[in-house]
Write a protein that holds these residues in place. Structure first.
Motif, mmCIF file in Angstrom:
data_model
loop_
_atom_site.group_PDB
_atom_site.id
_atom_site.type_symbol
_atom_site.label_atom_id
_atom_site.label_comp_id
_atom_site.label_asym_id
_atom_site.label_seq_id
_atom_site.Cartn_x
_atom_site.Cartn_y
_atom_site.Cartn_z
ATOM 1 N N LEU A 145 41.796 -58.929 -15.253
ATOM 2 C CA LEU A 145 41.835 -57.549 -14.788
ATOM 3 C C LEU A 145 40.701 -57.265 -13.805
ATOM 4 O O LEU A 145 40.898 -56.602 -12.782
ATOM 5 C CB LEU A 145 41.762 -56.598 -15.981
ATOM 6 N N TRP A 146 39.504 -57.776 -14.109
ATOM 7 C CA TRP A 146 38.369 -57.509 -13.226
ATOM 8 C C TRP A 146 38.454 -58.293 -11.922
ATOM 9 O O TRP A 146 37.964 -57.825 -10.891
ATOM 10 C CB TRP A 146 37.058 -57.801 -13.955
ATOM 11 N N VAL A 147 39.045 -59.468 -11.962
ATOM 12 C CA VAL A 147 39.281 -60.186 -10.710
ATOM 13 C C VAL A 147 40.222 -59.384 -9.820
ATOM 14 O O VAL A 147 40.044 -59.312 -8.596
ATOM 15 C CB VAL A 147 39.844 -61.590 -10.995
ATOM 16 N N ALA A 148 41.227 -58.754 -10.438
ATOM 17 C CA ALA A 148 42.149 -57.911 -9.664
ATOM 18 C C ALA A 148 41.442 -56.667 -9.126
ATOM 19 O O ALA A 148 41.703 -56.230 -8.003
ATOM 20 C CB ALA A 148 43.331 -57.510 -10.542
ATOM 21 N N VAL A 149 40.533 -56.098 -9.918
ATOM 22 C CA VAL A 149 39.798 -54.909 -9.466
ATOM 23 C C VAL A 149 38.866 -55.238 -8.312
ATOM 24 O O VAL A 149 38.740 -54.477 -7.347
ATOM 25 C CB VAL A 149 39.005 -54.310 -10.646
ATOM 26 N N LEU A 150 38.213 -56.412 -8.378
ATOM 27 C CA LEU A 150 37.208 -56.776 -7.381
ATOM 28 C C LEU A 150 37.762 -57.655 -6.270
ATOM 29 O O LEU A 150 36.984 -58.195 -5.466
ATOM 30 C CB LEU A 150 36.042 -57.506 -8.073
ATOM 31 N N ASP A 151 39.064 -57.787 -6.180
ATOM 32 C CA ASP A 151 39.677 -58.653 -5.172
ATOM 33 C C ASP A 151 39.358 -58.161 -3.757
ATOM 34 O O ASP A 151 39.233 -56.957 -3.506
ATOM 35 C CB ASP A 151 41.187 -58.703 -5.375
ATOM 36 N N ARG A 152 39.211 -59.118 -2.840
ATOM 37 C CA ARG A 152 38.832 -58.775 -1.470
ATOM 38 C C ARG A 152 39.936 -58.016 -0.738
ATOM 39 O O ARG A 152 39.666 -57.040 -0.037
ATOM 40 C CB ARG A 152 38.490 -60.054 -0.699
ATOM 41 N N ASP A 153 41.177 -58.442 -0.907
ATOM 42 C CA ASP A 153 42.268 -57.890 -0.108
ATOM 43 C C ASP A 153 42.900 -56.656 -0.752
ATOM 44 O O ASP A 153 42.894 -55.576 -0.168
ATOM 45 C CB ASP A 153 43.322 -58.973 0.135
ATOM 46 N N GLY A 154 43.422 -56.819 -1.971
ATOM 47 C CA GLY A 154 44.121 -55.695 -2.595
ATOM 48 C C GLY A 154 43.431 -55.162 -3.823
ATOM 49 O O GLY A 154 44.080 -54.626 -4.737
ATOM 50 N N GLY A 155 42.104 -55.315 -3.876
ATOM 51 C CA GLY A 155 41.355 -54.887 -5.054
ATOM 52 C C GLY A 155 41.308 -53.382 -5.222
ATOM 53 O O GLY A 155 41.270 -52.622 -4.241
#
Length: 312
Positions: free
Chosen positions: A151-161
């Motif tokens: 979940l946190w990788v998705a929140v902090l993602d560069r493109d679609g975070g």
């Protein structure tokens, strides 16, 4: 007829009663043999899953044992060479420093302050609001590490975070540009629940009459916390700090977010030990570092226990 004010002598102790007293030396009346029989399964589990692995790890740390190669079959004793090599390894020093930063930022400061703040504010909140906040905080704590990390990788993602969309910073790679800051915020978000619950229970022991007296004499919030609240919960503060310090220092969850990167910028000691053991295959060296981490944990625990004993 003896006088009424003279107590009669107790009856003599029989041999049977003496024998039973010798057998039942504990408060439950089981006797030492039966009591030992009850705790034997627990002692066996502790020995198999805790004591033996710890002793085996210490032994491996004294050898040049590796994952593959000749030394994986017939390792040699190298003594303290692994420890001296670790103390001179810049990567070990870097991991030790990052671990201290991680513990100080996310445990000593973040979880402690946020946990107490939530517990203090929820004391006077409505019942439904209190239950809602507690449920949300607990949800972050009880979710599996892999799920939370994803979940946190998705929140902090560069493109679609999600974070970039909220603060209007498109293209910011938080886990690459600010790895330690991201890990600290992540660990505070995830681990605050324990501190909040412990401080909520601790605040229940503060006498309401003292809080009311402080309010009536015009004491400010900071003065009330310093002079009324903290003297009652000082022991809870030390206990909470000890537990979250040890948990954070041994936390492996950062590996799920950054794997120690980029370029060892988020490689805490547990991640460094994992990389050395399974990445580089030097199990003896990794075990020696594990021993150093254990010693650091023992020193921290002794310091906190000494503070608790001095308070008592």
């Amino acid at each position: 007829m003896p006088p009424a004010d003279i107590a009669t002598a107790p009856p003599p102790v029989t041999a049977k009663k003496t024998k039973n007293s010798a057998l039942a030396t504990d408060s439950a009346g089981l006797g030492r043999g039966r009591a030992l029989l009850f705790v034997t399964p627990a002692l066996v589990l502790i020995g198999v899953f805790l004591v033996f692995p710890a002793l085996w790890s210490i032994y491996i740390g004294l050898t040049n044992y590796t994952l593959t190669g000749p030394t994986s079959v017939s390792p040699e004793i190298v003594g303290v060479d692994n420890i001296t090599d670790a103390l001179g390894d810049p990567l070990f020093g870097n991991s030790l420093w990052l671990t201290l930063v991680f513990v100080f930022g996310s445990a000593l400061i973040g979880q402690n302050i946020l946990g107490f703040t939530l517990a203090w504010m929820l004391r006077s909140a409505r019942r439904w609001l209190r239950r809602l906040v507690e449920a949300l905080v607990l949800l972050a704590w009880i979710l599996p590490s892999t799920v939370v990390a994803y979940l946190w990788v998705a929140v902090l993602d560069r493109d679609g975070g999600t974070l970039n969309a909220l603060v209007s910073t498109p293209g910011t790679a938080w886990l690459i540009e600010y790895p330690m800051l991201s890990l600290i915020v992540f660990n505070v978000w995830r681990g605050t629940a324990f501190s909040m619950l412990l401080y909520s229970s601790a605040l229940d022991v503060v006498p309401p009459s003292q809080l009311e007296t402080a309010r009536m004499v015009g004491a400010g919030k900071l003065s009330t916390l310093k002079d009324v609240v903290f003297p009652h919960i000082r022991g809870h503060v030390l206990t909470n700090t000890l537990l979250i310090t040890l948990w954070t220092a041994n936390d492996f969850t950062p590996f799920l977010l950054t794997a120690g990167g980029p370029n060892h910028q988020s490689e805490t000691l547990p991640v460094f030990i994992y990389q050395q053991a399974l990445g580089s295959g030097v199990l003896g060296y990794a075990s020696a570092i594990s021993l150093l981490l254990l010693l650091v944990n023992l020193v921290i625990a002794l310091v906190y226990l000494r503070l608790l004993r001095r308070r008592g």
